[in-house]
Write a protein that holds these residues in place. Structure first.
Motif, mmCIF file in Angstrom:
data_model
loop_
_atom_site.group_PDB
_atom_site.id
_atom_site.type_symbol
_atom_site.label_atom_id
_atom_site.label_comp_id
_atom_site.label_asym_id
_atom_site.label_seq_id
_atom_site.Cartn_x
_atom_site.Cartn_y
_atom_site.Cartn_z
ATOM 1 N N THR A 1 -7.031 2.130 -3.733
ATOM 2 C CA THR A 1 -7.309 1.362 -2.527
ATOM 3 C C THR A 1 -8.784 1.003 -2.412
ATOM 4 O O THR A 1 -9.132 -0.056 -1.859
ATOM 5 C CB THR A 1 -6.853 2.149 -1.285
ATOM 6 N N ALA B 1 -2.876 -3.227 4.020
ATOM 7 C CA ALA B 1 -3.262 -4.061 2.879
ATOM 8 C C ALA B 1 -2.627 -5.432 3.054
ATOM 9 O O ALA B 1 -1.480 -5.543 3.507
ATOM 10 C CB ALA B 1 -2.817 -3.430 1.564
ATOM 11 N N ILE C 1 -2.663 0.698 -4.197
ATOM 12 C CA ILE C 1 -1.996 -0.538 -3.804
ATOM 13 C C ILE C 1 -1.289 -1.113 -5.018
ATOM 14 O O ILE C 1 -1.888 -1.224 -6.095
ATOM 15 C CB ILE C 1 -3.007 -1.571 -3.258
ATOM 16 N N ARG D 1 -4.162 2.241 7.730
ATOM 17 C CA ARG D 1 -4.719 1.173 6.895
ATOM 18 C C ARG D 1 -3.635 0.153 6.581
ATOM 19 O O ARG D 1 -2.467 0.506 6.363
ATOM 20 C CB ARG D 1 -5.291 1.754 5.594
ATOM 21 N N THR E 1 -8.090 -4.947 2.654
ATOM 22 C CA THR E 1 -7.569 -3.854 3.467
ATOM 23 C C THR E 1 -8.221 -3.901 4.839
ATOM 24 O O THR E 1 -9.326 -4.425 5.016
ATOM 25 C CB THR E 1 -7.832 -2.483 2.832
ATOM 26 N N ILE F 1 0.841 -1.190 0.000
ATOM 27 C CA ILE F 1 0.000 0.000 0.000
ATOM 28 C C ILE F 1 0.880 1.244 0.000
ATOM 29 O O ILE F 1 1.947 1.282 0.622
ATOM 30 C CB ILE F 1 -0.966 -0.018 1.207
#
Length: 482
Positions: free
Chosen positions: A50, A272, A37, A270, A281, A30
């Motif tokens: 994303t 990923a 991503i 966040r 995610t 990410i």
């Protein structure tokens, strides 16, 4: 059940449409701002917003690319590529498309992450340790000599993450998780732990987890006060978090499957990760995990050719009768290469079991070998003119040391260390020639028996009373051994 009923069931099976092939998305990285991503499909690198949507092709090459990770400023992308032979670390400048290579080892390098200031790239390598174990290194992003970060000689260290202040490196230590095929459940072989390494003379090591579960892929929160990582402590793999001075807490609630290759945004908001061949995610503030819907737009570098360089575990070499080819086993697979020019070898087998004990047919067009892919060892042949593999035996007992007759029409082999048998290739019929104390797996050799030049006799060794070994002759057509 009636015959008519059976026919109806077969007809129903025949009319079913085949299951459509689905793309596989892997090793997501990410971006620092969480906007997009980078991930791998078909050995190439793609990018997608994303939130999901159309993915576009970023890096396409006949080699295998993997593990793309953005630099902290988002201007560059580091990734692993086999374009120079073995997996090495490369860096792409996104604005210009310029590409530079950072590592040059013969072994395999695994990209782990960037330092917070973007000056260093961290990676794991097994090139300098024993028994395939990994050590953690860092190399300047501009290029230079790699520097060891954690290199315990008798423990594997991998999946490193430098802290935001650059004073500590979180690593995964011990276990075989870096290269072990996943098993359902957990084993002591898989168990690993998160350890904090503080460089110095000497460096100090502080365990974060106790090593009673498979835990790895550490990631730092924005302030460096907490860690995020993957653990199977709750049986299924999930993302967990832990303040450096607090208790661990499970965040995702998956009941099955795997959580793989996570990466985190710069503000820690966040993560990923890969799960079930798709990209997911996680919002760290809410614990909400969601699949990223992806549609590919672009054409990869298919067909991709994976090139691997092996420098160990080569065995069972056999020169073809015409002297033009060499067959050999490496790490449980069989290859063939030109005896004169060498170069890239042709991969003959591709199975999860060990394929071994290669021998050539008299015309140098066919290989015979054994494979344990069905549970027991059985005899197979590979025809180079057609590229077809054929299974010759199908028994619950081990069949070993197959050899072609001088005319190429028969194959002799030993079954269960007690029976010398011959298989007629045209009729696929077997006949038992002799019984005795013959060689048994894994203590077998190519000298256990041999054909006479005219193909009428087979000589073999057999153990007897008080462990003495004697030589015998038996007619290949059948008869009493002498």
């Amino acid at each position: 059940m009636t015959i008519a009923h059976c026919l109806c069931l077969l007809a129903g099976l025949t009319l079913q449409s085949p299951v459509p092939a689905l793309p596989s998305f892997a090793t997501p990285g990410i971006s620092p701002d969480g906007a997009e991503i980078a991930f791998v499909n078909g050995g190439d690198i793609w990018t997608v917003p994303t939130a999901g949507g159309e993915a576009r092709l970023l890096v396409s090459h006949p080699a295998i690319e993997s593990r793309p990770l953005y630099s902290p400023d988002g201007a560059e992308l580091a990734f692993t590529s086999t374009r120079a032979g073995s997996p090495d670390i490369w860096v792409l400048t996104l604005a210009s498309g310029a590409l530079r290579r950072l590592t040059f080892e013969d072994g395999s390098e695994q990209l782990d992450g960037w330092s917070a200031d973007g000056q260093w790239v961290f990676y794991s390598s097994s090139s300098h340790d024993i028994a395939g174990m990994n050590d953690v290194y860092k190399v300047r992003a501009a290029g230079g000599t790699p520097v060891p970060v954690s290199a315990d000689r008798y423990a594997s260290e991998f999946w490193a993450a430098p802290s935001p202040d650059g004073k500590t490196v979180a690593i995964t230590a011990r276990g075989t998780s870096s290269g072990q095929w996943w098993r359902k459940g957990s084993s002591h072989l898989d168990m690993s732990q998160i350890v904090l390494v503080r460089p110095g003379a000497p460096p100090t090591f502080e365990p974060v987890t106790d090593g009673t579960a498979r835990e790895g892929w550490p990631m730092w929160g924005a302030t460096g006060a907490s860690l995020w990582y993957v653990s199977d402590r709750g049986k299924a793999q999930n993302i967990w978090t832990r303040p450096l001075n607090g208790a661990a807490r499970q965040v995702t609630q998956f009941q099955d499957g795997r959580v793989l290759w996570p990466s985190i945004t710069r503000n820690g908001g966040r993560i990923a990760f890969e799960r079930d061949f798709e990209i997911w995610t996680l919002e760290t503030s809410t614990g909400r995990a969601a699949r990223v819907p992806i549609t590919l737009r672009g054409a990869g570098s298919q067909p991709a050719v994976e090139r691997m360089t092996y420098t160990s575990q080569l065995q069972d070499m056999a020169l073809s009768p015409d002297g033009k080819k060499i067959a050999f086993e490496v790490r449980g697979e069989i290859f063939a290469v030109s005896a004169k020019e060498g170069g890239s070898a042709l991969r003959v087998t591709r199975s999860p079991a060990v394929d071994e004990q290669v021998a050539w047919s008299p015309d140098s067009r066919t290989l015979v070998y054994v494979s344990g892919r069905s549970g027991a060892l059985n005899v197979y042949t590979y025809d180079f003119t057609t590229g077809a593999e054929t299974r010759l035996t199908n028994q619950p007992l081990n069949d070993v040391t197959p050899k072609f007759s001088p005319d190429g029409n028969q194959v002799a082999f030993v079954r269960d260390g007690r029976e010398l048998r011959v298989l007629d290739l045209a009729g696929r019929t077997e006949r038992l020639l002799a019984t005795g104390e013959l060689e048994r797996e894994p203590f077998t050799s190519q000298r256990g028996f041999g054909w006479s030049p005219d193909g009428k006799w087979i000589a073999f060794f057999s153990g007897g009373i008080k462990g003495f070994t004697n030589a015998f002759l038996v007619p290949a057509a059948g008869g009493a051994p002498k």
